[in-house]
Enzyme design. Structure first.
Site, PDB file in Angstrom:
ATOM      1  N   GLU A  50      29.027  37.606  33.767  1.00  0.00           N
ATOM      2  CA  GLU A  50      29.976  37.897  34.704  1.00  0.00           C
ATOM      3  C   GLU A  50      29.518  39.123  35.555  1.00  0.00           C
ATOM      4  O   GLU A  50      29.847  39.177  36.656  1.00  0.00           O
ATOM      5  CB  GLU A  50      31.513  37.963  34.522  1.00  0.00           C
ATOM      6  CG  GLU A  50      31.933  36.628  34.152  1.00  0.00           C
ATOM      7  CD  GLU A  50      32.198  35.574  35.158  1.00  0.00           C
ATOM      8  OE1 GLU A  50      32.074  36.280  36.238  1.00  0.00           O
ATOM      9  OE2 GLU A  50      32.797  34.720  35.240  1.00  0.00           O
ATOM     10  N   ASN A  61      34.536  36.403  46.892  1.00  0.00           N
ATOM     11  CA  ASN A  61      34.601  35.007  46.880  1.00  0.00           C
ATOM     12  C   ASN A  61      34.847  34.436  48.488  1.00  0.00           C
ATOM     13  O   ASN A  61      35.396  35.065  49.107  1.00  0.00           O
ATOM     14  CB  ASN A  61      35.746  34.707  46.005  1.00  0.00           C
ATOM     15  CG  ASN A  61      35.631  35.228  44.472  1.00  0.00           C
ATOM     16  OD1 ASN A  61      34.765  34.908  43.969  1.00  0.00           O
ATOM     17  ND2 ASN A  61      36.566  35.962  43.980  1.00  0.00           N
ATOM     18  N   ASP A  63      37.177  32.574  49.302  1.00  0.00           N
ATOM     19  CA  ASP A  63      38.509  32.558  49.836  1.00  0.00           C
ATOM     20  C   ASP A  63      39.004  33.933  49.987  1.00  0.00           C
ATOM     21  O   ASP A  63      40.293  34.129  50.261  1.00  0.00           O
ATOM     22  CB  ASP A  63      39.673  31.855  48.767  1.00  0.00           C
ATOM     23  CG  ASP A  63      39.427  32.652  47.409  1.00  0.00           C
ATOM     24  OD1 ASP A  63      38.842  34.045  47.370  1.00  0.00           O
ATOM     25  OD2 ASP A  63      40.340  32.485  46.462  1.00  0.00           O
ATOM     26  N   SER A  65      39.163  36.406  48.314  1.00  0.00           N
ATOM     27  CA  SER A  65      39.420  37.566  47.272  1.00  0.00           C
ATOM     28  C   SER A  65      38.095  37.865  46.494  1.00  0.00           C
ATOM     29  O   SER A  65      37.014  37.655  47.035  1.00  0.00           O
ATOM     30  CB  SER A  65      40.128  36.287  46.073  1.00  0.00           C
ATOM     31  OG  SER A  65      39.318  35.580  45.461  1.00  0.00           O
ATOM     32  N   ASP A  67      36.582  39.733  42.700  1.00  0.00           N
ATOM     33  CA  ASP A  67      36.549  39.820  41.529  1.00  0.00           C
ATOM     34  C   ASP A  67      36.088  41.340  40.958  1.00  0.00           C
ATOM     35  O   ASP A  67      35.230  41.744  41.508  1.00  0.00           O
ATOM     36  CB  ASP A  67      35.554  38.785  40.680  1.00  0.00           C
ATOM     37  CG  ASP A  67      35.597  37.542  41.112  1.00  0.00           C
ATOM     38  OD1 ASP A  67      36.917  37.012  41.236  1.00  0.00           O
ATOM     39  OD2 ASP A  67      34.830  36.370  41.086  1.00  0.00           O
ATOM     40  N   ASN A  74      39.924  38.470  38.876  1.00  0.00           N
ATOM     41  CA  ASN A  74      40.204  38.043  40.388  1.00  0.00           C
ATOM     42  C   ASN A  74      41.388  38.425  40.998  1.00  0.00           C
ATOM     43  O   ASN A  74      42.549  38.450  40.370  1.00  0.00           O
ATOM     44  CB  ASN A  74      40.154  36.423  40.311  1.00  0.00           C
ATOM     45  CG  ASN A  74      40.343  35.679  41.549  1.00  0.00           C
ATOM     46  OD1 ASN A  74      41.398  35.326  41.870  1.00  0.00           O
ATOM     47  ND2 ASN A  74      39.295  35.954  42.462  1.00  0.00           N
TER      48      ASN A  74
END
Ligand SMILES: *[C@@H]1O[C@H](CO)[C@@H](O)[C@H](O)[C@H]1NC(C)=O
Length: 142
Positions: A50, A61, A63, A65, A67, A74
């Site tokens: 990650e 991301n 959308d 958003s 991380d 998130n």
């Protein structure tokens, strides 16, 4: 501008790239070994894929958003970054990019406690599921 430079310096000063075994020890001390059935090697594997163990890691991301941090928490579901509409399931700010990963750990425990469990992490599905996870703690003495 001066404030921005100052903030960047603070972020740079407190972010950290963990050594693999150092992270293994930190996670173990926080009770992650076997948490919700996930081995310590499993958690280290997720962190590796990650964030490459870098607490300063962020990722946008589709959308809109974002991380954050070592476990890429998130902003739509788990933390509040003040930008993305959020359900803030961990009831924390997304300010997770420092060398103190206790909030990330607490939030990861919350995330893995949902029905999806460890499969919530794309890295798990792509790189850790069905792999030999002992390699991620080999030689760490944990
Ligand atoms: C969320 O965090 C705030 C501040 O830390 C706290 O006052 C509040 O009680 C928390 N809410 C829940 C539902 O845990």
């Amino acid at each position: 501008m001066r404030a921005l430079v100052f903030l960047l310096l603070v972020a740079a000063a407190t972010a950290k790239v963990f050594e693999q075994c150092e992270l293994a020890r930190t996670l173990k001390a926080a009770g992650m070994d076997g948490y919700r059935g996930v081995s310590l090697g499993g958690w280290v594997c997720v962190a590796k894929w990650e964030s490459s163990y870098d607490t300063a890691a962020t990722h946008p991301n589709r959308d809109k958003s974002r991380d954050y941090g070592i476990f890429q928490i998130n902003s739509r579901y788990w933390c509040n970054n003040g930008v993305t509409p959020t359900s803030n399931g961990c009831n924390i700010s997304c300010d997770l990019l420092t060398d103190d990963i206790s909030d990330s750990i607490t939030c990861a425990k919350r995330v893995v406690s949902d029905p999806r469990g460890i499969r919530a992490w794309v890295a798990w599905r792509k790189h850790c599921h069905r792999e030999d996870l002992s390699q991620y703690v080999a030689g760490c003495g944990v």
